[in-house]
Write an enzyme that holds these catalytic residues in place. Sequence first.
Site, PDB file in Angstrom:
ATOM      1  N   ASP A  59      -0.067  -4.022   6.113  1.00  0.00           N
ATOM      2  CA  ASP A  59      -0.741  -3.515   7.319  1.00  0.00           C
ATOM      3  C   ASP A  59      -2.181  -4.014   7.418  1.00  0.00           C
ATOM      4  OD1 ASP A  59       1.506  -2.194   8.114  1.00  0.00           O
ATOM      5  OD2 ASP A  59       0.769  -0.173   7.689  1.00  0.00           O
ATOM      6  N   HIS A  77      -7.549  -0.752   5.367  1.00  0.00           N
ATOM      7  CA  HIS A  77      -6.484   0.088   5.928  1.00  0.00           C
ATOM      8  C   HIS A  77      -6.252   1.274   4.985  1.00  0.00           C
ATOM      9  CE1 HIS A  77      -2.824   1.092   8.112  1.00  0.00           C
ATOM     10  NE2 HIS A  77      -2.133   1.024   6.995  1.00  0.00           N
ATOM     11  N   HIS A  81       0.833  -1.214   0.000  1.00  0.00           N
ATOM     12  CA  HIS A  81       0.000   0.000   0.000  1.00  0.00           C
ATOM     13  C   HIS A  81       0.858   1.251   0.000  1.00  0.00           C
ATOM     14  CE1 HIS A  81       0.777  -0.648   4.276  1.00  0.00           C
ATOM     15  NE2 HIS A  81       0.260   0.524   4.593  1.00  0.00           N
ATOM     16  N   HIS A 124       1.307   3.863   2.021  1.00  0.00           N
ATOM     17  CA  HIS A 124       1.920   4.561   3.164  1.00  0.00           C
ATOM     18  C   HIS A 124       3.446   4.581   3.037  1.00  0.00           C
ATOM     19  CE1 HIS A 124      -1.927   3.927   5.746  1.00  0.00           C
ATOM     20  NE2 HIS A 124      -1.998   5.005   4.980  1.00  0.00           N
ATOM     21  N   HIS A 130       4.852  -5.163  10.348  1.00  0.00           N
ATOM     22  CA  HIS A 130       5.405  -4.554  11.571  1.00  0.00           C
ATOM     23  C   HIS A 130       5.504  -5.572  12.705  1.00  0.00           C
ATOM     24  CE1 HIS A 130       5.082  -0.395  10.064  1.00  0.00           C
ATOM     25  NE2 HIS A 130       3.953  -0.791   9.501  1.00  0.00           N
ATOM     26  N   ASP A 160       5.951   4.225   4.883  1.00  0.00           N
ATOM     27  CA  ASP A 160       6.822   3.200   5.462  1.00  0.00           C
ATOM     28  C   ASP A 160       6.732   1.875   4.697  1.00  0.00           C
ATOM     29  OD1 ASP A 160       4.190   3.171   6.511  1.00  0.00           O
ATOM     30  OD2 ASP A 160       4.809   2.016   8.278  1.00  0.00           O
ATOM     31  N   HIS A 161       5.884   1.832   3.665  1.00  0.00           N
ATOM     32  CA  HIS A 161       5.782   0.644   2.814  1.00  0.00           C
ATOM     33  C   HIS A 161       6.136   0.940   1.357  1.00  0.00           C
ATOM     34  CE1 HIS A 161       3.783  -1.913   5.890  1.00  0.00           C
ATOM     35  NE2 HIS A 161       3.515  -0.720   6.377  1.00  0.00           N
TER      36      HIS A 161
HETATM   37 ZN   LIG Z   1      -0.061   1.541   6.522  1.00  0.00          ZN
END
Ligand SMILES: [Zn+2]
Length: 238
Positions: free
Chosen positions: A106, A82, A25, A27, A144, A29-30
């Site tokens: 996530d 999400h 996705h 975000h 995570h 951090d991904h």
């Molecule tokens: Zn995320």
Amino acid sequence: MAAPQNIRNCLDGEGAVLEAILCTHKHWDHSGGNKALKKLYRSCRVYGNACDDIPELTHPLSDREQLAVGRLQFQAFFTPGHTVGHMIYVLDGKSGDGPDCLFSGDLLFLAGCGRMFEGSADTMLASLDKVASLSDNTLLWPGHEYAADNLMFAAVVEPDNGVRDKKYQWVFQQRQDKKCTCPSTLGEEKEYNPFLRTHCRDLHLALDLQRGAEEEWSHFRSRVLEEVRRRKDLFKGR
Ligand SMILES: [Zn+2]
């Protein structure tokens, strides 16, 4: 995926080049490393869903689409909730002489699930039900390391779960030793992850939720999911 230099070092150590990014996705951090990695490895393919604003996306995927990276075979599943375009990837173990592996981003964590930023509880439940339909032997590789927090929360909403207690003791020891807690298996997750247990009576009792006389089963399960998520959001901001 937001640490391109680490990935490069790792690939260099293996004498490998990056052929594909399976992005779950948008975000940061991904997906925040996509641009730098695409610069380093120009022919690298970037997979993901077009509903999410994924940097450098080259290969948009739809639900249940198959893809191959070298001899490894994957199937992508569309799992919004999400984010609007969240995808998960299942590695077919037979193609790599190992077990099936789920890369869940996530959507699902060990004993937890992602926050419902861009979807209703109905949408998230449908995505989690896709996960629940996969084989119990599938290894879970989430985005995570939240296992200890998640299991502490799970103890609040489902106090009498011996399998969860045992897992927590093991996770606690792993974290003390600074070790990773992943992978678990989907079979294990179904036994203690409250977000995969919206059908369980013990959970309904602990949450003090009752199915209405005329209420559809899936509607009731959505309400259960919504309540578990609401309590988790209050418990810890993850
Ligand atoms: Zn995320």
